[in-house]
Design a protein around this motif. Structure first.
Motif, PDB file in Angstrom:
ATOM      1  N   LEU A   1       0.826  -1.207   0.000  1.00 27.63           N
ATOM      2  CA  LEU A   1       0.000   0.000   0.000  1.00 27.63           C
ATOM      3  C   LEU A   1       0.865   1.264   0.000  1.00 27.63           C
ATOM      4  O   LEU A   1       0.571   2.226  -0.710  1.00 27.63           O
ATOM      5  N   GLN A   2       1.923   1.240   0.805  1.00 27.12           N
ATOM      6  CA  GLN A   2       2.830   2.402   0.831  1.00 27.12           C
ATOM      7  C   GLN A   2       3.424   2.679  -0.540  1.00 27.12           C
ATOM      8  O   GLN A   2       3.580   3.838  -0.939  1.00 27.12           O
ATOM      9  N   SER A   3       3.755   1.611  -1.258  1.00 32.29           N
ATOM     10  CA  SER A   3       4.352   1.791  -2.582  1.00 32.29           C
ATOM     11  C   SER A   3       3.367   2.432  -3.559  1.00 32.29           C
ATOM     12  O   SER A   3       3.755   2.916  -4.624  1.00 32.29           O
ATOM     13  N   LYS A   4       2.102   2.455  -3.182  1.00 31.61           N
ATOM     14  CA  LYS A   4       1.066   3.070  -4.005  1.00 31.61           C
ATOM     15  C   LYS A   4       0.706   4.467  -3.516  1.00 31.61           C
ATOM     16  O   LYS A   4       0.583   5.410  -4.301  1.00 31.61           O
ATOM     17  N   TRP A   5       0.496   4.606  -2.191  1.00 25.91           N
ATOM     18  CA  TRP A   5      -0.001   5.908  -1.725  1.00 25.91           C
ATOM     19  C   TRP A   5       1.097   6.968  -1.639  1.00 25.91           C
ATOM     20  O   TRP A   5       0.818   8.153  -1.827  1.00 25.91           O
ATOM     21  N   LYS A   6       2.344   6.580  -1.383  1.00 23.16           N
ATOM     22  CA  LYS A   6       3.400   7.588  -1.278  1.00 23.16           C
ATOM     23  C   LYS A   6       3.660   8.297  -2.612  1.00 23.16           C
ATOM     24  O   LYS A   6       3.735   9.533  -2.650  1.00 23.16           O
ATOM     25  N   PRO A   7       3.791   7.567  -3.733  1.00 19.84           N
ATOM     26  CA  PRO A   7       3.933   8.274  -5.023  1.00 19.84           C
ATOM     27  C   PRO A   7       2.697   9.119  -5.360  1.00 19.84           C
ATOM     28  O   PRO A   7       2.828  10.182  -5.978  1.00 19.84           O
TER      29      PRO A   7
ATOM     30  N   ASN B   1       2.873  15.903   1.616  1.00 15.02           N
ATOM     31  CA  ASN B   1       3.756  15.113   2.466  1.00 15.02           C
ATOM     32  C   ASN B   1       3.041  13.838   2.904  1.00 15.02           C
ATOM     33  O   ASN B   1       2.080  13.886   3.671  1.00 15.02           O
ATOM     34  N   PRO B   2       3.483  12.660   2.427  1.00 19.56           N
ATOM     35  CA  PRO B   2       2.738  11.424   2.714  1.00 19.56           C
ATOM     36  C   PRO B   2       2.756  11.016   4.183  1.00 19.56           C
ATOM     37  O   PRO B   2       1.882  10.292   4.638  1.00 19.56           O
ATOM     38  N   GLU B   3       3.749  11.495   4.946  1.00 18.88           N
ATOM     39  CA  GLU B   3       3.861  11.085   6.343  1.00 18.88           C
ATOM     40  C   GLU B   3       2.785  11.693   7.225  1.00 18.88           C
ATOM     41  O   GLU B   3       2.531  11.217   8.321  1.00 18.88           O
ATOM     42  N   ASN B   4       2.146  12.747   6.773  1.00 16.36           N
ATOM     43  CA  ASN B   4       1.159  13.430   7.600  1.00 16.36           C
ATOM     44  C   ASN B   4      -0.287  13.102   7.218  1.00 16.36           C
ATOM     45  O   ASN B   4      -1.222  13.705   7.745  1.00 16.36           O
ATOM     46  N   VAL B   5      -0.469  12.146   6.325  1.00 18.07           N
ATOM     47  CA  VAL B   5      -1.806  11.872   5.792  1.00 18.07           C
ATOM     48  C   VAL B   5      -2.379  10.601   6.416  1.00 18.07           C
ATOM     49  O   VAL B   5      -1.771   9.529   6.306  1.00 18.07           O
TER      50      VAL B   5
ATOM     51  N   SER C   1       2.391   0.505  12.919  1.00 20.47           N
ATOM     52  CA  SER C   1       3.362   0.156  11.886  1.00 20.47           C
ATOM     53  C   SER C   1       4.704   0.792  12.199  1.00 20.47           C
ATOM     54  O   SER C   1       4.779   1.961  12.580  1.00 20.47           O
ATOM     55  N   ASN C   2       5.781   0.003  12.037  1.00 21.48           N
ATOM     56  CA  ASN C   2       7.129   0.557  12.190  1.00 21.48           C
ATOM     57  C   ASN C   2       7.660   1.044  10.845  1.00 21.48           C
ATOM     58  O   ASN C   2       8.809   1.466  10.744  1.00 21.48           O
ATOM     59  N   GLN C   3       6.813   0.960   9.788  1.00 20.77           N
ATOM     60  CA  GLN C   3       7.236   1.384   8.461  1.00 20.77           C
ATOM     61  C   GLN C   3       6.857   2.834   8.179  1.00 20.77           C
ATOM     62  O   GLN C   3       7.425   3.463   7.289  1.00 20.77           O
ATOM     63  N   THR C   4       5.883   3.349   8.890  1.00 23.01           N
ATOM     64  CA  THR C   4       5.365   4.679   8.579  1.00 23.01           C
ATOM     65  C   THR C   4       4.790   5.323   9.828  1.00 23.01           C
ATOM     66  O   THR C   4       4.381   4.630  10.770  1.00 23.01           O
ATOM     67  N   SER C   5       4.734   6.636   9.828  1.00 25.74           N
ATOM     68  CA  SER C   5       4.165   7.369  10.949  1.00 25.74           C
ATOM     69  C   SER C   5       2.690   7.703  10.731  1.00 25.74           C
ATOM     70  O   SER C   5       2.059   8.344  11.577  1.00 25.74           O
ATOM     71  N   ASN C   6       2.127   7.275   9.622  1.00 25.21           N
ATOM     72  CA  ASN C   6       0.723   7.583   9.314  1.00 25.21           C
ATOM     73  C   ASN C   6      -0.222   6.908  10.303  1.00 25.21           C
ATOM     74  O   ASN C   6       0.052   5.809  10.792  1.00 25.21           O
TER      75      ASN C   6
END
Length: 334
Positions: free
Chosen positions: A65-71, A79-83, A121-126
């Protein structure tokens, strides 16, 4: 709540991700994929060589999912980290990110009783929210509950002492009773899946050819569709289905007409139960692809005067608007 939100509708056969403006509720950008939960679950099993390590599935799914929503965010200068990210559909099932228990009926259509799990998740702060489905006896839905929440205002306006029946067409169509702003009952009709199976297998695969009715002027196709509705009213389904074969034997319809004949027949069988109660209001929430044939069948069956039609665009947006409502409620509590 953040100005933006990532909406993920992860069904059995497809994944739809949207970057939304939370205030206007408009879609800024989208990404669609054929990587539905069924396919992705098999990929995860294969990746783990048949022995998936415990606790790794959520990370595997979220990484994709990250590989899709970040781009998606990056190309729109967000900024994808704040969404916040909200996910519904089959992602909360046994082939999804993780299996969540169902909410049970009666279920409030304002979304406040939805089962929602915040995924650490330890992969993202979202903030990542996973929405589960609803159970009523032996019936279940995953994803359609967010559509109902998304058309909350329409349902509140039409709900009366008898309740209202909401038709949600799809692969597994749902007929949902809403009474006093709560889902009290629902039934499933596998109309879309049955249509796909019958038109691609067995006796019928060489008797039909996929086509769309793109305009009201497609008279020959509409005539075949109407004939399918009529035969559904006059014969049981096993007898009626064999007409698909004999239509070709006797050159009654060409393959495209026969395809619409089958469509009209199956939709009519689904809607036939609505004839038993001629007083209960009906809400049809059908997206752009299915609205026209369902409206045609409803009118042919003499039910049009009871039906309130949700605008097809609003129907297409219903799940997204439902996610927004549920996310607002949950994030305000975090």
């Amino acid at each position: 709540m953040s100005k933006y939100l990532v909406s993920c509708d992860w069904g059995t056969s497809s994944l739809r991700i949207h970057l939304l403006d939370s205030e206007s509720r408009n879609i800024i950008d989208s990404d669609h994929s054929g990587q539905g939960c069924a396919v992705f679950y098999e990929t995860w099993i294969e990746t783990a060589c048949g022995h998936p390590p415990a606790g790794s599935r959520d990370g595997y799914y979220l990484g994709y999912l990250q590989s899709k929503w970040k781009p998606l965010c990056a190309r729109n200068h967000v900024n994808p980290e704040n969404v916040p990210v909200v996910i519904s559909g089959m992602a909360s099932s046994n082939i999804g990110i993780m299996e969540l228990p169902y909410a049970i009926t009666p279920f409030a259509i304002d979304g406040t009783e939805a089962v929602v799990h915040e995924i650490p998740s330890n992969q993202t702060s979202n903030i990542i929210l996973l929405i589960s489905g609803v159970q009523h006896g032996d019936e279940v839905m995953r994803g359609e509950e967010t559509q109902l929440v998304g058309i909350h205002d329409t349902l509140v306006r039409l709900d009366n002492s008898r309740g209202v029946k909401v038709i949600l067409p799809g692969t597994h169509s749902k007929h949902v009773i809403v009474n006093r702003r709560r889902v009290t009952d629902f039934s499933t009709y596998i109309t879309g899946e049955l249509f796909a199976i019958l038109s691609n297998n067995g006796l019928f695969k060489d008797a039909v050819e996929k086509c769309a009715i793109t305009r009201e002027a497609d008279g020959r196709l509409w005539d075949a569709f109407d004939a399918g509705i009529s035969v559904a009213r006059d014969a049981d389904i096993s007898t009626a289905l064999f007409r698909i074969r004999t239509n070709r034997i006797f050159d009654r319809y060409d393959k495209q007409e026969n395809y619409q004949y089958l469509s009209g027949m199956l939709i009519a069988y689904e809607l036939g139960n609505l004839l038993s109660d001629r007083h209960q209001p009906i809400v049809l929430c059908a997206g752009t692809n299915l609205c026209r044939p369902y409206v045609r069948a409803i009118d042919h069956l003499g039910l049009g005067c009871r039906v309130h039609l949700v605008d097809p665009y609003e129907a297409d947006m219903a799940a997204i608007h439902g996610q927004l409502r549920i996310a607002n409620h949950c994030i305000n509590k975090i």
